[in-house]
Design an enzyme around this catalytic site. Structure first.
Site, short mmCIF file in Angstrom:
data_model
loop_
_atom_site.label_atom_id
_atom_site.label_comp_id
_atom_site.label_asym_id
_atom_site.label_seq_id
_atom_site.Cartn_x
_atom_site.Cartn_y
_atom_site.Cartn_z
N LYS A 197 42.52 63.96 3.55
CA LYS A 197 41.34 64.72 3.12
C LYS A 197 41.71 65.69 2.00
O LYS A 197 40.95 65.88 1.06
CB LYS A 197 40.75 65.48 4.31
CG LYS A 197 40.12 64.53 5.32
CD LYS A 197 39.43 65.25 6.44
CE LYS A 197 39.17 64.31 7.61
NZ LYS A 197 38.53 63.05 7.26
N GLY A 209 25.16 63.30 6.10
CA GLY A 209 25.22 61.87 5.81
C GLY A 209 23.97 61.41 5.10
O GLY A 209 23.58 61.98 4.07
N ASP A 248 31.53 51.55 2.28
CA ASP A 248 32.62 52.24 3.00
C ASP A 248 32.39 53.74 2.82
O ASP A 248 32.41 54.25 1.70
CB ASP A 248 33.96 51.80 2.39
CG ASP A 248 35.16 52.46 3.04
OD1 ASP A 248 34.98 53.32 3.93
OD2 ASP A 248 36.30 52.11 2.67
N ASP A 254 34.83 64.06 1.21
CA ASP A 254 35.85 64.65 0.32
C ASP A 254 35.34 64.69 -1.12
O ASP A 254 35.55 65.68 -1.84
CB ASP A 254 37.15 63.83 0.38
CG ASP A 254 37.73 63.79 1.79
OD1 ASP A 254 37.49 64.74 2.56
OD2 ASP A 254 38.41 62.80 2.12
O1 RIB Z 1 38.40 61.70 4.61
C1 RIB Z 1 39.08 60.49 4.50
C2 RIB Z 1 40.56 60.69 4.78
O2 RIB Z 1 40.73 61.08 6.12
C3 RIB Z 1 41.42 59.45 4.63
O3 RIB Z 1 41.88 59.27 3.31
C4 RIB Z 1 42.51 59.64 5.66
O4 RIB Z 1 43.77 59.83 5.11
C5 RIB Z 1 42.07 60.84 6.50
O5 RIB Z 1 42.77 61.98 6.23
#
Ligand code: RIB
Length: 301
Positions: A39, A214, A239, A245
């Site tokens: 993240k 969401g 996906d 993030d």
């Molecule tokens: O938010 C997605 C992330 O959560 C992924 O990339 C994984 O590594 C986890 O940390």
């Protein structure tokens, strides 16, 4: 203004499956990929790609993660504070189902080996007004929060993944708290996001509260007066990994550029809509060119 992200750095092992495996069940995957994630690192990349050039990823990797450093640099992230040690890099075992939903198992590894000395050294390179980003995938969060606050560095905290340790953190020192419904309920005790917003803004009146919902968009509140909301784009979902993030990194990059909360919400919402249309975590974050198009569209329309 600079941004330093004390954040996780992971190797994502991603299985494409028909559905998320059930307890006791064994299923086959139709594809397997190994890529960069975490993240923290995803949010650093989203900030960089959204146009905030001074983003420093303060992380930890092991000998197996040296390639990640090159990748972050190629995406515009400053890795001066990405330390290399002997403990293996964090890993995420991710299942992505055919409807785009995911499930993740984490191994913290090097992400859990920050020391207070190392953190204080990193802070010595920053000053009042520079932002600190945090998620819940590394250790030493209480120290980082208190130190940042004492230096008058605003803190953006995304308590993901949520666990009970979050409730022991000095959350009243956070400037921008970004939560999804689960995290909002975990902190406020309220299942309904609107009630959670009222509880959180009352409990932390000086903190900007962002609740991401969401497909239902996002709500922002601060104190008793400030409320904003923004919907979402109806796009084909491939996906959802790293959508949150992307949202957070893009939002903060826009705030850093002097945009209003409403403008930043709109830009971040558009960016995460692009992310969900593509497979992968870090690799699905829009490119700088795509960010410019989205941003110009959202600001001039
Ligand atoms: O938010 C997605 C992330 O959560 C992924 O990339 C994984 O590594 C986890 O940390």
């Amino acid at each position: 203004m600079r941004i330093v992200n004390f954040g996780s750095t992971n190797i994502d092992i991603v299985f494409a499956v028909d559905h998320i495996v059930l307890p006791g069940e064994t299923i086959s995957s139709s594809n397997l990929t190994r890529s960069t994630g975490g993240k923290g690192a995803n949010q650093s990349v989203a900030v960089a790609k959204a146009g905030q050039h001074q983003i420093f990823h303060a992380g930890r990797i092991g000998p197996d993660g040296l390639w990640i450093k090159d990748k972050l640099q190629s995406m515009g992230v400053d890795t001066s504070f990405l330390a290399e040690g002997e403990t293996p890099t964090g890993q995420a075992l991710i299942q992505v189902a055919s409807d785009g939903q995911n499930s993740i198992v984490l191994y913290g590894g090097a992400n859990k080996e920050f020391t207070t000395t190392e953190i204080d050294t990193i802070f010595s390179h920053f000053s009042a007004g520079d932002w600190v980003m945090l998620q819940n995938e590394i250790n030493q969060l209480p120290h980082i929060i208190r130190k940042a606050h004492s230096l008058h560095m605003p803190i953006c905290f995304n308590p993901a993944p949520f666990d009970k340790s979050v409730l022991d953190l000095p959350l009243e020192l956070i400037d921008l708290l970004v939560v999804n419904e689960v995290e909002a309920e975990g902190i406020s005790g309220k299942k309904d996001p609107l009630e959670a917003m009222e509880t959180l803004t009352r409990t932390f009146p000086n903190t900007g509260i962002m609740i991401t919902l969401g497909g239902q968009g996002v709500r922002f509140g601060q104190g008793s007066d400030i409320r904003h909301s923004f919907g979402t784009w109806n796009v084909p979902v491939v996906d959802t990994t790293a959508a949150g993030d992307t949202f957070i990194g893009c939002y903060l990059a826009n705030i850093a550029k002097g945009r209003t909360v409403e403008q930043a919400l709109e830009a971040a919402s558009a960016a995460s809509s692009v992310t969900v249309m593509r497979p992968g975590a870090m690799d699905s974050i829009p490119t700088p060119d795509e960010f410019s198009i989205l941003e110009n569209y959202s600001i001039t329309r």
